[in-house]
Design an enzyme around this catalytic site. Structure first.
Site, PDB file in Angstrom:
ATOM      1  N   ASN A   9       0.865  -1.186   0.000  1.00 48.43           N
ATOM      2  CA  ASN A   9       0.000   0.000   0.000  1.00 48.43           C
ATOM      3  C   ASN A   9       0.897   1.230   0.000  1.00 48.43           C
ATOM      4  O   ASN A   9       1.502   1.558   1.017  1.00 48.43           O
ATOM      5  CB  ASN A   9      -0.882  -0.046   1.260  1.00 48.43           C
ATOM      6  CG  ASN A   9      -1.678   1.229   1.454  1.00 48.43           C
ATOM      7  OD1 ASN A   9      -1.795   2.054   0.539  1.00 48.43           O
ATOM      8  ND2 ASN A   9      -2.245   1.393   2.642  1.00 48.43           N
ATOM      9  N   LYS A  11       0.032   4.228  -0.200  1.00 49.61           N
ATOM     10  CA  LYS A  11      -0.648   5.378   0.422  1.00 49.61           C
ATOM     11  C   LYS A  11      -0.516   6.616  -0.480  1.00 49.61           C
ATOM     12  O   LYS A  11      -0.471   6.479  -1.690  1.00 49.61           O
ATOM     13  CB  LYS A  11      -0.108   5.622   1.830  1.00 49.61           C
ATOM     14  CG  LYS A  11      -0.070   4.362   2.685  1.00 49.61           C
ATOM     15  CD  LYS A  11       0.107   4.658   4.138  1.00 49.61           C
ATOM     16  CE  LYS A  11       0.290   3.372   4.900  1.00 49.61           C
ATOM     17  NZ  LYS A  11       0.180   3.527   6.324  1.00 49.61           N
ATOM     18  N   HIS A  94      -9.377   0.605   5.327  1.00 47.92           N
ATOM     19  CA  HIS A  94      -8.063   0.825   5.966  1.00 47.92           C
ATOM     20  C   HIS A  94      -8.255   1.726   7.186  1.00 47.92           C
ATOM     21  O   HIS A  94      -9.103   2.626   7.172  1.00 47.92           O
ATOM     22  CB  HIS A  94      -7.100   1.471   4.965  1.00 47.92           C
ATOM     23  CG  HIS A  94      -5.690   1.510   5.457  1.00 47.92           C
ATOM     24  ND1 HIS A  94      -5.252   2.458   6.348  1.00 47.92           N
ATOM     25  CD2 HIS A  94      -4.631   0.700   5.207  1.00 47.92           C
ATOM     26  CE1 HIS A  94      -3.975   2.232   6.629  1.00 47.92           C
ATOM     27  NE2 HIS A  94      -3.570   1.173   5.943  1.00 47.92           N
ATOM     28  N   GLU A  96      -6.729   4.159   8.246  1.00 49.02           N
ATOM     29  CA  GLU A  96      -6.618   5.607   7.975  1.00 49.02           C
ATOM     30  C   GLU A  96      -7.910   6.146   7.369  1.00 49.02           C
ATOM     31  O   GLU A  96      -8.296   7.288   7.629  1.00 49.02           O
ATOM     32  CB  GLU A  96      -5.401   5.868   7.063  1.00 49.02           C
ATOM     33  CG  GLU A  96      -4.100   5.683   7.837  1.00 49.02           C
ATOM     34  CD  GLU A  96      -2.905   5.256   7.003  1.00 49.02           C
ATOM     35  OE1 GLU A  96      -2.940   5.372   5.770  1.00 49.02           O
ATOM     36  OE2 GLU A  96      -1.921   4.794   7.617  1.00 49.02           O
ATOM     37  N   GLU A 164      -4.953  -5.423  10.770  1.00 50.96           N
ATOM     38  CA  GLU A 164      -3.964  -4.376  10.991  1.00 50.96           C
ATOM     39  C   GLU A 164      -4.258  -3.669  12.317  1.00 50.96           C
ATOM     40  O   GLU A 164      -5.102  -2.753  12.355  1.00 50.96           O
ATOM     41  CB  GLU A 164      -4.021  -3.358   9.864  1.00 50.96           C
ATOM     42  CG  GLU A 164      -3.729  -3.933   8.500  1.00 50.96           C
ATOM     43  CD  GLU A 164      -3.209  -2.874   7.550  1.00 50.96           C
ATOM     44  OE1 GLU A 164      -2.096  -3.046   7.055  1.00 50.96           O
ATOM     45  OE2 GLU A 164      -3.894  -1.862   7.344  1.00 50.96           O
ATOM     46  N   GLY A 170       2.536   1.990  10.753  1.00 52.66           N
ATOM     47  CA  GLY A 170       3.426   3.134  10.555  1.00 52.66           C
ATOM     48  C   GLY A 170       4.164   3.566  11.809  1.00 52.66           C
ATOM     49  O   GLY A 170       4.734   4.659  11.855  1.00 52.66           O
ATOM     50  N   SER A 210       3.810  -2.284  10.302  1.00 49.13           N
ATOM     51  CA  SER A 210       5.270  -2.198  10.448  1.00 49.13           C
ATOM     52  C   SER A 210       5.983  -3.490  10.044  1.00 49.13           C
ATOM     53  O   SER A 210       6.950  -3.909  10.681  1.00 49.13           O
ATOM     54  CB  SER A 210       5.634  -1.791  11.883  1.00 49.13           C
ATOM     55  OG  SER A 210       5.086  -0.519  12.172  1.00 49.13           O
TER      56      SER A 210
HETATM   57  C1  PEP Z   1      -0.593  -0.038   6.098  1.00 46.31           C
HETATM   58  O1  PEP Z   1      -0.685   1.114   5.758  1.00 46.31           O
HETATM   59  O2  PEP Z   1      -1.480  -0.827   5.775  1.00 46.31           O
HETATM   60  C2  PEP Z   1       0.561  -0.461   6.890  1.00 46.31           C
HETATM   61  C3  PEP Z   1       0.531  -1.642   7.429  1.00 46.31           C
HETATM   62  O3  PEP Z   1       1.577   0.447   7.036  1.00 46.31           O
HETATM   63  P1  PEP Z   1       3.035   0.142   7.644  1.00 46.31           P
HETATM   64  O4  PEP Z   1       3.526  -1.137   7.013  1.00 46.31           O
HETATM   65  O5  PEP Z   1       3.866   1.323   7.257  1.00 46.31           O
HETATM   66  O6  PEP Z   1       2.875  -0.007   9.119  1.00 46.31           O
END
Ligand code: PEP
Length: 252
Positions: A9, A11, A94, A96, A164, A170, A210
């Site tokens: 992703n 973003k 997601h 976000e 997640e 992040g 992460s």
């Molecule tokens: C994500 O945005 O779905 C995500 C898992 O981000 P990151 O890997 O940067 O934590």
């Protein structure tokens, strides 16, 4: 058993000039790996260019969101039917989108249904915030969130679930693999209660939060984790290819 799947992703990163160049820099590395479904989710404006950069490979393209309505007065939005000629997957729900754009489970369910109706494979994201985890309610909360996000779905063919934990996205603080594995097992049970054991076993459940090429191994080792949804590390070609390679070798 679900086919392993790793999705990147990107973003709101990469310009329309940078995105195909980044995709091209991963192209050979990703194309050489088999046994894993590989998905790249660039920004809307680069879906076409990234698809061209990855043409004649088995790397698939995903959008990061899509609107549930077909068309109409929704300034700035992009519908699933528009996306269906540009990509194969779409991320919905997601964290976000849920936290910054106030998306509810009902919104996510409407998007999921629209994605399926247009032949897109939805990657439906769920996950708990830290207060829910600290209160000891994570398994029940995320199971309820998944059920509500799949309200109305009768045929799960093509469905992908992303677990997640919000506190891991992040932050550089990934979940412990046993904690993520316990959640994935619980989500598998939830999927089985909705769709039956066999269809549920074919649904890839991804861990996201992460993920790097250093820490992915123990996640993929867990019986109910079938891959990863990768944010930051998916913008680094060696990292992303490394994550897919490790997934393929562990699940081979
Ligand atoms: C994500 O945005 O779905 C995500 C898992 O981000 P990151 O890997 O940067 O934590």
């Amino acid at each position: 058993m679900a086919t392993p799947l790793v999705a990147g992703n990107w973003k709101m990163n990469t310009t329309p000039r940078e995105a195909p160049a980044l995709a091209a820099s991963m192209r050979d590395g990703l194309a050489a790996i088999s046994g894993v479904t590989k998905v790249i989710c660039p920004p809307f404006v680069s879906l076409g260019a990234v698809a061209i950069a990855l043409d004649r490979t088995d790397v698939e393209i995903g959008a990061q969101d899509g609107h549930a309505e077909e068309s109409g007065a929704y300034t700035g939005e992009v519908s699933m039917s528009m996306l269906s000629s540009l990509c194969q997957f779409v991320i919905v729900g997601h964290s976000e989108r849920r936290s910054l754009f106030s998306e509810t489970d009902a919104d996510v369910a409407a998007k999921t249904l629209s994605a399926i109706a247009h032949g897109l494979r939805p990657i439906v994201c769920v996950g708990e915030a830290l207060d829910v985890r600290d209160a000891g309610n994570a398994l029940e909360y995320v199971s309820d969130q998944l059920k509500a996000s799949l309200e109305g779905v009768t045929d799960p063919a093509g469905l992908v679930v992303g677990y997640e934990p919000v506190w891991a996205i992040g932050t550089g603080r990934s979940a412990r693999p046993d904690v993520a594995g316990e959640m994935a097992e619980s989500l598998r049970e939830t999927l089985a209660s909705l769709f039956g054991d066999e269809p549920a076993s074919d649904i890839p459940i991804l861990y996201g939060g992460s993920v790097t090429s250093e820490n992915i191994g123990p996640f993929i080792d867990r019986p109910h984790i079938d891959g990863a949804l990768v944010g930051g590390a998916s913008l680094k070609p060696d990292e992303f290819v490394g994550i897919v390679e490790l997934t393929a070798s562990i699940r081979a």
